[in-house]
Write a protein that holds these residues in place. Structure first.
Motif, short mmCIF file in Angstrom:
data_model
loop_
_atom_site.label_atom_id
_atom_site.label_comp_id
_atom_site.label_asym_id
_atom_site.label_seq_id
_atom_site.Cartn_x
_atom_site.Cartn_y
_atom_site.Cartn_z
N LYS A 33 -1.47 12.79 4.10
CA LYS A 33 -0.63 12.80 2.88
C LYS A 33 0.35 13.97 2.94
O LYS A 33 1.53 13.80 2.65
CB LYS A 33 -1.55 12.92 1.67
CG LYS A 33 -0.87 12.73 0.34
CD LYS A 33 -1.93 12.53 -0.73
CE LYS A 33 -1.46 12.90 -2.11
NZ LYS A 33 -0.88 14.19 -2.28
N GLU B 254 4.45 13.86 3.01
CA GLU B 254 5.26 14.58 2.02
C GLU B 254 6.23 15.54 2.70
O GLU B 254 7.42 15.60 2.37
CB GLU B 254 4.34 15.34 1.05
CG GLU B 254 3.59 14.43 0.08
CD GLU B 254 2.48 15.15 -0.67
OE1 GLU B 254 2.18 16.32 -0.35
OE2 GLU B 254 1.91 14.54 -1.58
N LYS C 194 -6.63 16.09 -4.73
CA LYS C 194 -7.11 15.12 -5.71
C LYS C 194 -5.94 14.32 -6.25
O LYS C 194 -4.94 14.88 -6.66
CB LYS C 194 -7.77 15.90 -6.87
CG LYS C 194 -8.73 15.08 -7.69
CD LYS C 194 -9.57 15.98 -8.57
CE LYS C 194 -8.72 16.74 -9.56
NZ LYS C 194 -9.57 17.44 -10.55
N ALA C 195 -6.07 13.02 -6.25
CA ALA C 195 -5.03 12.17 -6.81
C ALA C 195 -5.66 11.36 -7.93
O ALA C 195 -6.86 11.41 -8.12
CB ALA C 195 -4.47 11.24 -5.74
N ILE C 196 -4.85 10.65 -8.64
CA ILE C 196 -5.40 9.79 -9.70
C ILE C 196 -6.29 8.74 -9.04
O ILE C 196 -5.95 8.18 -8.01
CB ILE C 196 -4.26 9.11 -10.47
CG1 ILE C 196 -3.45 10.17 -11.22
CG2 ILE C 196 -4.78 8.09 -11.46
CD1 ILE C 196 -2.23 9.64 -11.90
N GLU C 197 -7.46 8.53 -9.68
CA GLU C 197 -8.42 7.59 -9.08
C GLU C 197 -7.80 6.22 -8.89
O GLU C 197 -7.08 5.74 -9.76
CB GLU C 197 -9.63 7.46 -10.00
CG GLU C 197 -10.57 8.64 -9.85
CD GLU C 197 -11.75 8.50 -10.79
OE1 GLU C 197 -12.34 9.52 -11.11
OE2 GLU C 197 -12.04 7.38 -11.23
N ASN C 198 -8.07 5.64 -7.75
CA ASN C 198 -7.51 4.32 -7.48
C ASN C 198 -8.32 3.25 -8.15
O ASN C 198 -9.54 3.18 -8.02
CB ASN C 198 -7.48 4.07 -5.96
CG ASN C 198 -6.27 4.71 -5.34
OD1 ASN C 198 -5.20 4.71 -5.93
ND2 ASN C 198 -6.43 5.27 -4.17
N ASN C 199 -7.65 2.39 -8.87
CA ASN C 199 -8.27 1.26 -9.54
C ASN C 199 -7.56 0.04 -8.98
O ASN C 199 -6.41 -0.22 -9.30
CB ASN C 199 -8.04 1.45 -11.05
CG ASN C 199 -8.37 0.21 -11.84
OD1 ASN C 199 -8.90 -0.75 -11.31
ND2 ASN C 199 -8.02 0.23 -13.10
#
Lengths: 495, 155
Positions: free
Chosen positions: B4, B8, B71-76
């Motif tokens: 990642k 970037e 940490k990224a937003i949880e994948n849904n």
């Protein structure tokens, strides 16, 4: 005494009605993303020609400063800034909504706007022409220093990584360069495309980054309602109220003084106020997590700037932004030449308009406080109904500045970018700030060099002051950021 | 270095290279006889581009030893599909505005979008679409006189 007569004059039924209509329209324009005061003023201008000059200017002015009140409502409730000037409000305002404190956020926003608006009108009344004459001392080097100082906010808005914030800001500056070089007219980053030669507009960019990006993030997170709580406890209490009011006063000062200068639009001063508030705070790391000061400072600043803009407009005939330029056009269409002569030859008109601003601020306080529930109902609508509705408004809003579908595609691309940035904890605010400040910084810098070369930045005292201030405050900010635990700062980058 | 961060940093460098290329192009086209000012258009583009390049390199360098994924937003997965669906319909909407005009495109947009966000009942979908499109058309096109494209079939 002139002011008293002006207020009395304004209390006629017709003038009160024009003021009320202007304020309602302004609030509505402020709430709707993309429909800015400038575009609405330009739509309404032909219609107001049927009114008398006083009524027309009262309504147009009410619309302009009313939009500053309304823009915060959707910023706070749904993280979609209604106006560019409300972008900074969303940083903490929306976080307050997520914590179930939407009522307090809306209250302090309205109260801060009222304080700033009223103090701004008081200043306009008593020190108008005197203040405006000092603005003439600001040349390109001074503007450069002031804008550079504003750029320092990029550091404070960076979140976990200064490199990310700086990078986002620089990308914003590069995006602002797309189009035509302002001094030579050569195309930049246009790659032969006529559309790119026109450059990017701010409204589609903000709509995409904040509006569309937010909806995509919410859809992925499976949000059922934007806000599930009730709007209880509207008024903050105790220590929080005190902090909010102090921030309002500070924001008013930060917004008012630069607001006298051409180019200092509310969107810029709201970021400046946010940055200043953060520097004054004992807990700068908490900004972006739902601090009341973050809302109060921004909203006060943007209202103060809006009011301050009337001083150079009326005293010198210099509009400080596009919306005020339209009001200037209206004045000239009525044969009213702004300047010192206006205050003497058309005293009744000037003081009636100024008197209407006092009344207008009261009307707006009523619209945005007790009646805020009406606007807040938006947040109780299930997201599956609200989401597509807002998306369609975003499309309209992106289209409206230039009536071109290219801007709508830009908004879509910005929406995808905003979604990816937020998913990967990249700060969005520096990108917008860089986009807004980039052209102004460039123009000031290149004009300064044309006047006196690099040395001019070291020989003009006001410019030197701002440049030194920028260096000092940036060093302090970087050191402060390094001391704060990363886990705390991580939340800040989620706008 | 995790992937990642690499992506970037690479994006930073790519954008800066675009800027540098543009700056060099503008500088090479400078006409000595035209009024350019002390800083020409090319030089001014080069400065932030170089700064961005340095920022990208510093970012990569500082994160090169960090193997942990931030940490990224949880994948849904389901939510992600919905988000992509919303974006796809939005793109279709914007495309259709040019082709069939605002009114028809809006009808198609709302019908599809409401379906994607979870309104399963077609009757409810059609009623909502009718109301919202009617309101938007009346307010923005009729009262505010916004001139949207009429589409290739109606122009």
């Amino acid at each position: 005494m002139d002011l008293v007569y002006g207020i009395i004059n304004c209390l006629t039924f017709s003038n009160l009605l024009y003021c009320f209509v202007g304020c309602i329209l302004g609030t509505l324009v402020g709430v709707l993303p993309g429909l800015g005061p400038a575009s609405t003023l330009s739509i309404l201008l032909p219609l107001t020609m049927y009114l008398d000059p006083t009524g027309s200017i009262i309504m147009l002015s009410g619309l302009f400063y009313g939009a500053m009140y309304g823009g915060s409502t959707t910023s706070i409730l749904v993280n979609i800034p209604g106006e560019a000037s409300s972008v900074a409000t969303a940083l903490d305002g929306f976080q307050m909504t997520r914590q179930g404190r939407a009522g307090e956020a809306l209250w302090i926003s309205a109260m801060g706007s009222f304080i700033a608006g009223t103090l701004g009108v008081v200043a306009l009344s008593f020190i108008g022409p005197g203040m405006a004459k000092y603005a003439l001392k600001f040349g390109p080097p001074e503007y450069f220093g002031l804008i550079l100082f504003s750029m320092g906010a990029l550091i404070n808005l960076s979140g976990t990584s200064i490199a990310k914030g700086l990078g986002a800001g620089l990308v914003g500056i590069l995006l602002s360069m797309v189009g035509v070089d302002p001094l030579t007219g050569v195309g930049r980053f246009d790659y032969g495309s006529i559309e790119l030669m026109k450059g990017f507009e701010l409204i589609p960019l903000t709509i995409g980054l904040f509006g569309i990006g937010e909806i995509l993030i919410s859809a992925e997170a499976g949000v059922g309602k934007i806000y599930e709580g009730k709007l209880k406890n509207m008024m903050p209490r105790g220590e929080e109220l005190k902090r909010g009011l102090v921030a309002s006063i500070r924001g008013t000062l930060v917004g008012f003084i630069p607001g006298l200068l051409p180019g200092m639009v509310p969107s810029l001063t709201s970021f400046m106020a946010y940055d200043v508030e953060k520097r004054f705070s004992k807990h700068p790391e908490k900004f972006g997590t739902g601090l009341i000061e973050g809302v109060a400072a921004c909203e006060s600043a943007n209202n103060a700037t809006a009011q301050a803009g009337f001083i150079p407009l009326m005293a010198l005939g210099i509009p400080t932004g596009p919306a005020l330029a339209i009001i200037l056009g209206a004045l000239m269409m009525y044969g009213l030449q702004p300047g010192p002569v206006l205050f003497e030859a058309n005293k009744q008109f000037v003081w009636t308009v100024i008197g209407s601003m006092y009344i207008g601020n009261v009307i707006l306080l009523i619209l945005n406080l007790p009646l805020v529930g009406m606007w807040a109902r938006i947040s109780l609508i299930p997201y599956k109904y609200l989401g597509p509705t807002i998306l369609a408004i975003c499309v309209i809003g992106a289209y409206s500045p230039r009536n071109t579908m290219f801007d709508v595609w830009v908004a879509l691309a910005a929406g995808a970018l905003g979604y990816l940035m937020r998913k990967n904890q990249w700060p969005v605010a520096p990108l917008i700030l860089g986009f807004i400040l980039g052209p102004m910084l460039e123009q000031a810098f290149r004009q300064s060099l044309a006047i006196g070369g690099m040395g001019i930045f070291f020989t003009r005292p006001i410019a030197v002051f701002f440049i030194l201030l920028t260096i000092i405050t940036t060093i302090i900010s970087v050191r402060l950021l390094k001391r704060v635990p990363k886990e705390i700062i991580e939340v800040e980058s989620e706008v | 270095m995790n992937r990642k961060v690499l992506i970037e940093g690479a994006l930073f460098i790519l954008i800066s290279c675009l800027g540098i290329a543009e700056g060099i192009r503008l500088e090479s086209q400078v006409d000595a006889q035209s009024i350019q000012g002390p800083v020409g258009p090319g030089a001014y583009v080069l400065f932030p581009s170089l700064l961005l390049l340095i920022t990208g390199i510093v970012y990569l360098f500082r994160n090169c030893r960090n193997r942990k994924t931030p940490k990224a937003i949880e994948n849904n997965a389901g939510g992600k599909a919905q988000a992509l669906g919303i974006m796809a319909v939005l793109c279709l909407y914007v495309f259709l505005i040019d082709v069939c005009g605002y009114l028809l495109a809006s009808v198609v947009f709302f019908l599809l979008e409401f379906r994607i966000v979870g309104i399963q009942s077609w009757a409810k979908n059609i009623i909502l679409t009718g109301i919202i499109v009617g309101v938007y058309y009346t307010v923005f096109v009729y009262f505010c006189s916004m001139s949207f494209p009429r589409g290739i079939f109606f122009s």
